[in-house]
Design an enzyme around this catalytic site. Structure first.
Site, short mmCIF file in Angstrom:
data_model
loop_
_atom_site.label_atom_id
_atom_site.label_comp_id
_atom_site.label_asym_id
_atom_site.label_seq_id
_atom_site.Cartn_x
_atom_site.Cartn_y
_atom_site.Cartn_z
N ASN A 11 0.87 -1.19 0.00
CA ASN A 11 0.00 0.00 0.00
C ASN A 11 0.90 1.22 0.00
O ASN A 11 1.50 1.56 1.02
CB ASN A 11 -0.89 -0.03 1.25
CG ASN A 11 -1.73 1.24 1.36
OD1 ASN A 11 -1.83 2.01 0.41
ND2 ASN A 11 -2.35 1.45 2.53
N TRP A 12 0.98 1.87 -1.17
CA TRP A 12 1.89 3.02 -1.30
C TRP A 12 1.30 4.31 -0.75
O TRP A 12 1.97 5.34 -0.75
CB TRP A 12 2.29 3.20 -2.76
CG TRP A 12 3.47 2.38 -3.15
CD1 TRP A 12 4.11 1.45 -2.38
CD2 TRP A 12 4.17 2.43 -4.39
NE1 TRP A 12 5.16 0.91 -3.08
CE2 TRP A 12 5.22 1.49 -4.32
CE3 TRP A 12 4.01 3.16 -5.57
CZ2 TRP A 12 6.10 1.27 -5.38
CZ3 TRP A 12 4.88 2.94 -6.62
CH2 TRP A 12 5.92 2.01 -6.52
N LYS A 13 0.01 4.25 -0.37
CA LYS A 13 -0.67 5.46 0.12
C LYS A 13 -0.42 6.62 -0.86
O LYS A 13 -0.35 6.39 -2.05
CB LYS A 13 -0.19 5.81 1.53
CG LYS A 13 -0.21 4.59 2.45
CD LYS A 13 0.00 4.97 3.88
CE LYS A 13 0.16 3.71 4.71
NZ LYS A 13 -0.29 3.88 6.06
N HIS A 99 -9.95 1.10 4.70
CA HIS A 99 -8.68 1.40 5.38
C HIS A 99 -8.94 2.37 6.54
O HIS A 99 -9.75 3.29 6.41
CB HIS A 99 -7.67 1.98 4.39
CG HIS A 99 -6.28 2.01 4.95
ND1 HIS A 99 -5.87 2.97 5.84
CD2 HIS A 99 -5.22 1.18 4.76
CE1 HIS A 99 -4.61 2.73 6.18
NE2 HIS A 99 -4.20 1.64 5.53
N GLU A 101 -7.34 4.84 7.62
CA GLU A 101 -7.14 6.26 7.32
C GLU A 101 -8.39 6.85 6.69
O GLU A 101 -8.65 8.05 6.83
CB GLU A 101 -5.90 6.44 6.42
CG GLU A 101 -4.61 6.28 7.22
CD GLU A 101 -3.39 5.81 6.42
OE1 GLU A 101 -3.45 5.75 5.19
OE2 GLU A 101 -2.38 5.48 7.07
N GLU A 168 -5.95 -4.84 10.41
CA GLU A 168 -5.00 -3.75 10.64
C GLU A 168 -5.44 -2.94 11.86
O GLU A 168 -6.25 -2.01 11.72
CB GLU A 168 -4.96 -2.80 9.43
CG GLU A 168 -4.50 -3.44 8.14
CD GLU A 168 -3.86 -2.41 7.20
OE1 GLU A 168 -2.76 -2.67 6.74
OE2 GLU A 168 -4.46 -1.35 6.97
N GLY A 174 1.80 2.45 10.99
CA GLY A 174 2.84 3.48 10.99
C GLY A 174 3.45 3.77 12.35
O GLY A 174 4.20 4.73 12.50
N SER A 205 2.73 -1.77 10.47
CA SER A 205 4.15 -1.72 10.86
C SER A 205 4.93 -3.00 10.58
O SER A 205 5.90 -3.29 11.29
CB SER A 205 4.28 -1.35 12.35
OG SER A 205 3.81 -0.05 12.57
N GLY A 226 2.62 -1.06 4.33
CA GLY A 226 2.65 0.34 3.91
C GLY A 226 4.08 0.82 3.73
O GLY A 226 4.74 0.51 2.73
N GLY A 227 4.59 1.54 4.74
CA GLY A 227 5.92 2.15 4.67
C GLY A 227 7.01 1.25 4.11
O GLY A 227 7.76 1.65 3.22
C1 PEP Z 1 -1.23 0.40 5.90
O1 PEP Z 1 -1.43 1.61 5.97
O2 PEP Z 1 -2.01 -0.34 5.28
C2 PEP Z 1 -0.05 -0.14 6.57
C3 PEP Z 1 0.02 -1.42 6.78
O3 PEP Z 1 0.91 0.80 6.92
P1 PEP Z 1 2.33 0.54 7.66
O4 PEP Z 1 2.87 -0.77 7.16
O5 PEP Z 1 3.16 1.71 7.23
O6 PEP Z 1 2.03 0.52 9.12
#
Ligand code: PEP
Length: 244
Positions: A11-13, A99, A101, A168, A174, A205, A226-227
């Site tokens: 997930n590149w956001k 999601h 967010e 999640e 994050g 994370s 994500g990150g």
């Molecule tokens: C996400 O936003 O779907 C996610 C898993 O982010 P991160 O890995 O950065 O916590």
């Protein structure tokens, strides 16, 4: 160590531009060296990159997804919105819905259900995110929250095989924090009992260090990342470590 078929979803956001796509060459070369059917790799870039990315990945086993869609299956006067049919037409096969967010900026279970319904109808598979907040975790109501999100989000959705659920926890996204192994195992089992037929992934994370523990949770079907998915070498190393 696992031998299981796993999903790795990036997930590149709101990160990345056309130049970023060049960095995926490493990932393409990596997947070509791996035995088929070992894992499924899916990239969910911002909408601006879906079409060029789908073209770049055309002759590979890597698939492309979107990060959200509008609930209407038809065109309409919705400025700034994109529906699932439009996403499918430019090469998306999946869409992330629910999601945290987006839940935090007002998406309700009912709206998410309408989006899931439209996405399935358009022929997309859905990466359906669910999870509890930190205060809900502290109040020990995680299962109740997840049950409600699943019941309402998947209302009248018959083909659960088209749904990948991503557990999640809001507080893990994050933050560098992840659930305890035993808690995560129990929660994934619970989700599977409530959404029979769906694969269940973990997100929040995931990184190069904690993948060594996360890979031991043997009821997981993969990870939403994500990150750590934004740097190709990290993403490749997470996949390699899962199978080592
Ligand atoms: C996400 O936003 O779907 C996610 C898993 O982010 P991160 O890995 O950065 O916590």
């Amino acid at each position: 160590m696992t031998n299981k078929y796993m999903y790795f979803i990036a997930n590149w956001k709101m990160f990345g531009d056309l130049r970023t796509l060049n960095t995926l060459n490493k990932v393409i070369i990596f997947t070509k060296k791996i035995k088929k059917n070992k894992f499924k790799l899916i990239y969910c870039p911002p909408s601006t990159l879906i079409c060029p990315l789908a073209k770049t990945l055309k002759k590979t086993s890597i698939e492309v997804g979107a990060q959200n869609c509008h609930e209407s299956e038809n065109y309409g006067p919705y400025t700034g919105q994109i529906n699932s049919k439009m996403l499918k037409s430019v090469g998306a096969k999946y869409v992330i819905l629910g999601h945290s967010e987006n839940r935090l900026s007002g998406e309700s279970d009912k709206l998410i259900n309408l989006k899931i319904t439209a996405a399935i109808k358009a022929g997309l598979k859905v990466i359906f995110c669910i999870g509890e907040s930190l205060s809900e975790k502290r109040k020990k109501v995680t299962k109740k929250i997840l049950a409600k999100q699943i019941k309402n989000g998947l209302n009248k959705i018959k083909n659960k095989k088209r749904i990948l659920i991503a557990y999640e926890p809001f507080w893990a996204i994050g933050s560098g924090l992840i659930p305890k192994e035993s808690e995560l195992f129990e929660t994934i089992d619970y989700i599977k009992s409530k959404a029979r037929g769906s694969k269940v992934l973990y997100g929040g994370s995931v990184n190069l260090k904690n993948i060594n523990n996360l890979k031991n949770i043997n009821n997981l079907d993969g990870f939403l990342i994500g990150g750590a998915s934004q740097v190709s070498n990290n993403f490749i190393d997470i996949i390699k470590k899962t199978y080592n």
